[in-house]
Design an enzyme around this catalytic site. Structure first.
Site, PDB file in Angstrom:
ATOM      1  N   LYS A  57       0.800  -1.224   0.000  1.00  0.00           N
ATOM      2  CA  LYS A  57       0.000   0.000   0.000  1.00  0.00           C
ATOM      3  C   LYS A  57       0.839   1.283   0.000  1.00  0.00           C
ATOM      4  O   LYS A  57       0.381   2.334  -0.455  1.00  0.00           O
ATOM      5  CB  LYS A  57      -0.936   0.003   1.210  1.00  0.00           C
ATOM      6  N   SER A  82      -8.954  -0.168   6.584  1.00  0.00           N
ATOM      7  CA  SER A  82      -8.970  -1.093   7.713  1.00  0.00           C
ATOM      8  C   SER A  82      -7.596  -1.253   8.331  1.00  0.00           C
ATOM      9  O   SER A  82      -7.462  -1.856   9.387  1.00  0.00           O
ATOM     10  CB  SER A  82      -9.483  -2.470   7.265  1.00  0.00           C
ATOM     11  N   GLY A 212     -15.722 -13.332   1.244  1.00  0.00           N
ATOM     12  CA  GLY A 212     -15.708 -12.006   0.633  1.00  0.00           C
ATOM     13  C   GLY A 212     -15.502 -12.082  -0.865  1.00  0.00           C
ATOM     14  O   GLY A 212     -14.509 -11.575  -1.391  1.00  0.00           O
ATOM     15  N   ASP A 214     -16.926 -10.699  -3.496  1.00  0.00           N
ATOM     16  CA  ASP A 214     -17.631  -9.668  -4.252  1.00  0.00           C
ATOM     17  C   ASP A 214     -17.077  -9.485  -5.667  1.00  0.00           C
ATOM     18  O   ASP A 214     -17.837  -9.264  -6.615  1.00  0.00           O
ATOM     19  CB  ASP A 214     -17.606  -8.337  -3.499  1.00  0.00           C
TER      20      ASP A 214
END
Length: 326
Positions: A57, A82, A212, A214
């Site tokens: 990140k 998060s 998760g 998605d």
């Protein structure tokens, strides 16, 4: 005839790489004969757990923050995350002489929250399961006049994340497939832009936690699908819908998404610790889990894998890998 310009290009990633040179770590690419034998392929692990603040990140955050105007930097930055993007923005802000306010869920891993505060950021908390972190951060940014740096839904963030894949190919050479974790989709969007731009035949495979899924559902439906906020140990992938910009890239460039269970993630973390001698957080272990379980399918000869991060404290690591329950 109309054309749509993609939000991130190979040139954008190369420009980000130049901006990050000497700032971000050029992380190692590890090999393991044991892993090769278990996976049935020649595996090259790009270890972003050795990146500054412990995850990929930092690449996207620094690339985005460094492009703000002096006036924007003087007012400060807002972000929501998060954990890993929170730390990345906080560190980038410190490096560039500005301040950061980060919206984090109340149940964010304590080690990630502590590190974010340690880099000098102000933390505003919310309930992950009832609150809207985007709305909270947008309101906060508007109220204080802050520049908002989202964790994945930003062209400069995506371009920065893609530099991990660029370095992997520079060191390992052309691979036949690339596996990365998929959360909001920024790492995969940047990475797929690189590998498909340089070698269109490389197969791109995203890995999500089973709870998760998605992105997998969205790709199958041909549109972004929202699911309830998932309960999974992979907190960096506990999202309810892919980003709009990231999905526009991944819908074109992502070949497949496979799913792994929390137990399989634990096993992969344990394998990385015991056999590779590295610490990997749950989200970073998902592509390794896909290799070890065979969920990635029949693999080609040379496989690149991005281990996205290693931000987990000793107590939580022992709880997960020692057979404890989350």
């Amino acid at each position: 005839m109309t054309t749509t310009t993609p939000p991130v290009t190979l040139d954008d990633v190369r420009d980000a790489a130049a901006r990050l040179k000497g700032v971000a770590h050029r992380t190692p690419v590890l090999r393991s004969r044991t892993l090769d034998a278990l996976a049935g392929a020649e595996v090259h692990l790009k270890c972003e757990n050795f990146q500054r603040m412990g995850a990929f990140k930092f690449r996207g955050a620094y690339n985005a923050v460094s492009r703000l105007t002096p006036e924007q930097l003087s007012r400060g930055i807002a972000a929501y995350s998060s954990g890993n993007h929170a730390q990345a923005v906080a560190l980038a802000a410190r490096e560039l002489g500005t301040t950061a306010v980060i919206v984090m869920p109340e149940n964010a891993p304590p080690s990630k929250r502590a590190a974010t505060a340690g880099y000098g950021a102000e933390i505003v908390t919310y309930d992950r399961y009832t609150g809207d972190r985007v709305a909270i951060a947008e309101a906060l940014a508007a109220e204080r006049g802050l520049a908002l740096i989202p964790p994945y839904e930003h062209p400069h963030v995506m371009a920065g994340q893609g530099t991990a894949a660029l370095e992997l190919l520079e060191e390992a050479g052309e691979v036949d497939a690339l596996l990365t974790p998929v959360g909001g989709g920024g790492l995969m969007a940047g990475s797929a832009t690189v590998v498909k731009g340089l070698h269109p035949g490389i197969r791109t495979v995203g890995v999500e936690p089973e709870a998760g899924d998605d992105t997998k559902r969205s790709l199958e439906a041909g549109r972004r699908i929202s699911i309830p906020v998932p309960h999974t140990i992979a907190d960096g992938q506990a999202l309810h819908t892919p980003g709009e910009l990231t999905f526009s890239v991944n819908q074109r460039l992502l070949d497949d998404v496979v799913l792994v269970t929390d137990d399989e993630i634990r096993d992969a973390m344990r394998f990385a610790f015991e056999r590779l001698k590295i610490v990997v957080e749950p989200s970073g272990a998902t592509p390794l889990a896909a290799l070890l379980t065979g969920r990635a399918g029949t693999l080609p000869r040379r496989v690149g894998v991005i281990i996205s991060g290693g931000n987990i404290d000793a107590g939580r690591f022992a709880e997960l890998c020692g057979g404890g329950t989350p």
